[in-house]
Motif scaffolding. Structure first.
Motif, PDB file in Angstrom:
ATOM      1  N   ASN A  53      61.431 -76.432   4.561  1.00 36.91           N
ATOM      2  CA  ASN A  53      61.356 -74.966   4.470  1.00 36.91           C
ATOM      3  C   ASN A  53      62.709 -74.315   4.761  1.00 36.91           C
ATOM      4  O   ASN A  53      63.100 -73.337   4.101  1.00 36.91           O
ATOM      5  CB  ASN A  53      60.300 -74.440   5.447  1.00 36.91           C
ATOM      6  CG  ASN A  53      58.891 -74.831   5.047  1.00 36.91           C
ATOM      7  OD1 ASN A  53      58.625 -75.106   3.879  1.00 36.91           O
ATOM      8  ND2 ASN A  53      57.980 -74.869   5.999  1.00 36.91           N
ATOM      9  N   ALA A  54      63.419 -74.863   5.753  1.00 38.67           N
ATOM     10  CA  ALA A  54      64.735 -74.314   6.093  1.00 38.67           C
ATOM     11  C   ALA A  54      65.714 -74.506   4.930  1.00 38.67           C
ATOM     12  O   ALA A  54      66.475 -73.592   4.589  1.00 38.67           O
ATOM     13  CB  ALA A  54      65.271 -74.991   7.351  1.00 38.67           C
ATOM     14  N   LYS A  55      65.682 -75.686   4.332  1.00 37.80           N
ATOM     15  CA  LYS A  55      66.600 -75.952   3.214  1.00 37.80           C
ATOM     16  C   LYS A  55      66.234 -75.115   1.987  1.00 37.80           C
ATOM     17  O   LYS A  55      67.122 -74.694   1.228  1.00 37.80           O
ATOM     18  CB  LYS A  55      66.595 -77.435   2.869  1.00 37.80           C
ATOM     19  CG  LYS A  55      67.317 -78.304   3.897  1.00 37.80           C
ATOM     20  CD  LYS A  55      67.308 -79.761   3.505  1.00 37.80           C
ATOM     21  CE  LYS A  55      68.192 -80.578   4.450  1.00 37.80           C
ATOM     22  NZ  LYS A  55      67.706 -80.564   5.834  1.00 37.80           N
ATOM     23  N   ALA A  56      64.938 -74.872   1.784  1.00 38.63           N
ATOM     24  CA  ALA A  56      64.521 -74.030   0.652  1.00 38.63           C
ATOM     25  C   ALA A  56      65.055 -72.611   0.822  1.00 38.63           C
ATOM     26  O   ALA A  56      65.547 -71.998  -0.135  1.00 38.63           O
ATOM     27  CB  ALA A  56      62.999 -74.015   0.529  1.00 38.63           C
ATOM     28  N   GLN A  57      64.972 -72.079   2.050  1.00 37.10           N
ATOM     29  CA  GLN A  57      65.518 -70.742   2.300  1.00 37.10           C
ATOM     30  C   GLN A  57      67.034 -70.753   2.174  1.00 37.10           C
ATOM     31  O   GLN A  57      67.637 -69.819   1.630  1.00 37.10           O
ATOM     32  CB  GLN A  57      65.104 -70.254   3.687  1.00 37.10           C
ATOM     33  CG  GLN A  57      65.590 -68.849   4.012  1.00 37.10           C
ATOM     34  CD  GLN A  57      65.068 -67.814   3.036  1.00 37.10           C
ATOM     35  OE1 GLN A  57      63.868 -67.674   2.846  1.00 37.10           O
ATOM     36  NE2 GLN A  57      65.980 -67.095   2.383  1.00 37.10           N
ATOM     37  N   GLY A  58      67.650 -71.832   2.678  1.00 35.84           N
ATOM     38  CA  GLY A  58      69.094 -71.958   2.554  1.00 35.84           C
ATOM     39  C   GLY A  58      69.537 -71.980   1.097  1.00 35.84           C
ATOM     40  O   GLY A  58      70.547 -71.361   0.738  1.00 35.84           O
ATOM     41  N   GLU A  59      68.770 -72.665   0.257  1.00 33.78           N
ATOM     42  CA  GLU A  59      69.091 -72.709  -1.168  1.00 33.78           C
ATOM     43  C   GLU A  59      68.998 -71.319  -1.789  1.00 33.78           C
ATOM     44  O   GLU A  59      69.851 -70.925  -2.594  1.00 33.78           O
ATOM     45  CB  GLU A  59      68.147 -73.672  -1.891  1.00 33.78           C
ATOM     46  CG  GLU A  59      68.474 -73.856  -3.364  1.00 33.78           C
ATOM     47  CD  GLU A  59      67.519 -74.797  -4.073  1.00 33.78           C
ATOM     48  OE1 GLU A  59      67.728 -75.080  -5.261  1.00 33.78           O
ATOM     49  OE2 GLU A  59      66.537 -75.253  -3.437  1.00 33.78           O
ATOM     50  N   ARG A  60      67.961 -70.558  -1.395  1.00 30.75           N
ATOM     51  CA  ARG A  60      67.852 -69.185  -1.908  1.00 30.75           C
ATOM     52  C   ARG A  60      69.044 -68.339  -1.454  1.00 30.75           C
ATOM     53  O   ARG A  60      69.571 -67.522  -2.222  1.00 30.75           O
ATOM     54  CB  ARG A  60      66.529 -68.563  -1.445  1.00 30.75           C
ATOM     55  CG  ARG A  60      65.300 -69.149  -2.138  1.00 30.75           C
ATOM     56  CD  ARG A  60      64.066 -68.307  -1.871  1.00 30.75           C
ATOM     57  NE  ARG A  60      63.616 -68.428  -0.500  1.00 30.75           N
ATOM     58  CZ  ARG A  60      62.764 -69.360  -0.063  1.00 30.75           C
ATOM     59  NH1 ARG A  60      62.290 -70.266  -0.909  1.00 30.75           N
ATOM     60  NH2 ARG A  60      62.377 -69.401   1.205  1.00 30.75           N
ATOM     61  N   ASN A  61      69.461 -68.531  -0.198  1.00 31.34           N
ATOM     62  CA  ASN A  61      70.625 -67.787   0.297  1.00 31.34           C
ATOM     63  C   ASN A  61      71.870 -68.110  -0.518  1.00 31.34           C
ATOM     64  O   ASN A  61      72.651 -67.209  -0.872  1.00 31.34           O
ATOM     65  CB  ASN A  61      70.882 -68.137   1.770  1.00 31.34           C
ATOM     66  CG  ASN A  61      69.821 -67.595   2.707  1.00 31.34           C
ATOM     67  OD1 ASN A  61      68.989 -66.783   2.307  1.00 31.34           O
ATOM     68  ND2 ASN A  61      69.844 -68.035   3.950  1.00 31.34           N
ATOM     69  N   VAL A  62      72.049 -69.398  -0.796  1.00 25.63           N
ATOM     70  CA  VAL A  62      73.240 -69.822  -1.543  1.00 25.63           C
ATOM     71  C   VAL A  62      73.228 -69.245  -2.954  1.00 25.63           C
ATOM     72  O   VAL A  62      74.268 -68.801  -3.470  1.00 25.63           O
ATOM     73  CB  VAL A  62      73.331 -71.358  -1.583  1.00 25.63           C
ATOM     74  CG1 VAL A  62      74.426 -71.817  -2.540  1.00 25.63           C
ATOM     75  CG2 VAL A  62      73.619 -71.906  -0.183  1.00 25.63           C
ATOM     76  N   TYR A  63      72.050 -69.222  -3.588  1.00 27.68           N
ATOM     77  CA  TYR A  63      71.984 -68.644  -4.934  1.00 27.68           C
ATOM     78  C   TYR A  63      72.248 -67.139  -4.908  1.00 27.68           C
ATOM     79  O   TYR A  63      72.793 -66.587  -5.868  1.00 27.68           O
ATOM     80  CB  TYR A  63      70.643 -68.959  -5.587  1.00 27.68           C
ATOM     81  CG  TYR A  63      70.628 -70.314  -6.259  1.00 27.68           C
ATOM     82  CD1 TYR A  63      71.474 -70.578  -7.339  1.00 27.68           C
ATOM     83  CD2 TYR A  63      69.799 -71.329  -5.825  1.00 27.68           C
ATOM     84  CE1 TYR A  63      71.482 -71.808  -7.956  1.00 27.68           C
ATOM     85  CE2 TYR A  63      69.808 -72.579  -6.434  1.00 27.68           C
ATOM     86  CZ  TYR A  63      70.646 -72.814  -7.504  1.00 27.68           C
ATOM     87  OH  TYR A  63      70.666 -74.043  -8.111  1.00 27.68           O
ATOM     88  N   ASP A  64      71.860 -66.470  -3.818  1.00 26.19           N
ATOM     89  CA  ASP A  64      72.239 -65.061  -3.671  1.00 26.19           C
ATOM     90  C   ASP A  64      73.757 -64.940  -3.601  1.00 26.19           C
ATOM     91  O   ASP A  64      74.345 -64.012  -4.183  1.00 26.19           O
ATOM     92  CB  ASP A  64      71.623 -64.466  -2.400  1.00 26.19           C
ATOM     93  CG  ASP A  64      70.136 -64.168  -2.559  1.00 26.19           C
ATOM     94  OD1 ASP A  64      69.668 -64.099  -3.707  1.00 26.19           O
ATOM     95  OD2 ASP A  64      69.452 -64.002  -1.527  1.00 26.19           O
ATOM     96  N   GLY A  65      74.395 -65.874  -2.886  1.00 24.63           N
ATOM     97  CA  GLY A  65      75.848 -65.872  -2.804  1.00 24.63           C
ATOM     98  C   GLY A  65      76.493 -66.091  -4.169  1.00 24.63           C
ATOM     99  O   GLY A  65      77.510 -65.458  -4.500  1.00 24.63           O
ATOM    100  N   ILE A  66      75.904 -66.983  -4.963  1.00 26.62           N
ATOM    101  CA  ILE A  66      76.423 -67.230  -6.314  1.00 26.62           C
ATOM    102  C   ILE A  66      76.312 -65.963  -7.160  1.00 26.62           C
ATOM    103  O   ILE A  66      77.246 -65.594  -7.884  1.00 26.62           O
ATOM    104  CB  ILE A  66      75.670 -68.398  -6.973  1.00 26.62           C
ATOM    105  CG1 ILE A  66      76.005 -69.714  -6.262  1.00 26.62           C
ATOM    106  CG2 ILE A  66      76.016 -68.499  -8.455  1.00 26.62           C
ATOM    107  CD1 ILE A  66      75.182 -70.894  -6.738  1.00 26.62           C
TER     108      ILE A  66
END
Length: 264
Positions: A53-66
């Motif tokens: 779950n933490a990595k899934a949220q982290g992935e969403r954060n990174v895509y927001d950064g992209i």
């Protein structure tokens, strides 16, 4: 003579408990539904779920950064395009056959391009956050760290090159403007290169996070998910055992009644 059959009743109770457990597992498709099923396995599965779950949220954060970095880079490209037009006008202003009227027209056109640049600086934003108004760093958590995207006060950088005050009214002014515009193009190009590198870095991090989620999900599945073939086979065996236990219990009752009749 023994009139009770506790052994057969115990077998029946055990068979019924096993049937209930198997039915629950089949219904939920989970091998572990409570700590009683596998205490250690449940703890590991819960840890994996938290990490996933933490990595899934982290992935969403990174895509927001992209997404933010792409908006930033597109804004820089818009500025670069207008600087390219200013560069063309500065070269045109160096034409010796142009008189005051022609140079005034070139200046008016140049003023429009500088206004476009200022408008881009003022209006480039992501999620309500302006991207070109100050130097800073935006952090995006990944669940096990963070990535940063650097923003720059573009207006200040261009002002240092006198882009907003170029003068095309004379050949000397046009020559000076040409040098300033070229330096500005180099400045914006450098910012674009930095933004592109950040986008690549963020994309790599997102791919890595996704791969980790897939691996951890597979590990969790092996721990807690049900083997349907085995569970179905166990259910059939439990049903047979339960039916047998019922038959034994009924037979015991009949024998008990017969014994009582004989004693009577």
């Amino acid at each position: 003579m023994k009139l009770n059959a506790p052994g057969s009743l115990n077998s029946l109770n055990q068979a019924q408990l096993q049937q209930e457990s198997l039915l629950k597992k089949l219904a939920t498709a989970k091998r572990i539904n409570s700590a009683a099923d596998d205490a250690a396995g449940l703890q590991i599965a819960n840890q994996l779920s938290s990490s996933i779950n933490a990595k899934a949220q982290g992935e969403r954060n990174v895509y927001d950064g992209i997404s933010l970095a792409r908006v930033y880079e597109q804004g820089l490209q818009g500025i670069n395009d207008n600087l390219g037009e200013l560069n063309r006008l500065a070269v045109a202003a160096g034409n010796g056959i142009y008189g005051a009227q022609e140079r005034a027209a070139l200046q008016a056109e140049a003023d429009q391009y500088t206004a476009n640049i200022q408008q881009t600086i003022d209006n480039t934003e992501f999620g309500g956050k302006k991207l070109f108004d100050q130097d800073g760093a935006l952090s995006f958590g990944t669940g096990s760290g963070s990535l940063s995207f650097n923003t720059v006060d573009v207006a200040a950088g261009l002002n240092a090159q006198n882009v907003f005050s170029i003068d095309l009214s004379s050949a000397a002014g046009a020559e000076a403007a040409l040098g300033n515009i070229q330096q500005s193009l180099d400045y914006i190009g450098g910012l674009q290169a930095d933004a592109g590198a950040s986008i690549n870095s963020f994309s790599s991090a997102a791919s890595s996070l996704n791969g980790q989620q897939v691996a951890e999900s597979a590990a969790r599945s092996r721990i807690e998910d049900l083997d349907f073939a085995r569970a179905t086979s166990d259910k059939v065996a439990a049903d047979i055992l339960a039916n047998t236990s019922v038959s034994v219990a009924l037979q015991s009752r009949v024998q008990q009644q017969q014994a009582l009749n004989l004693l009577a």
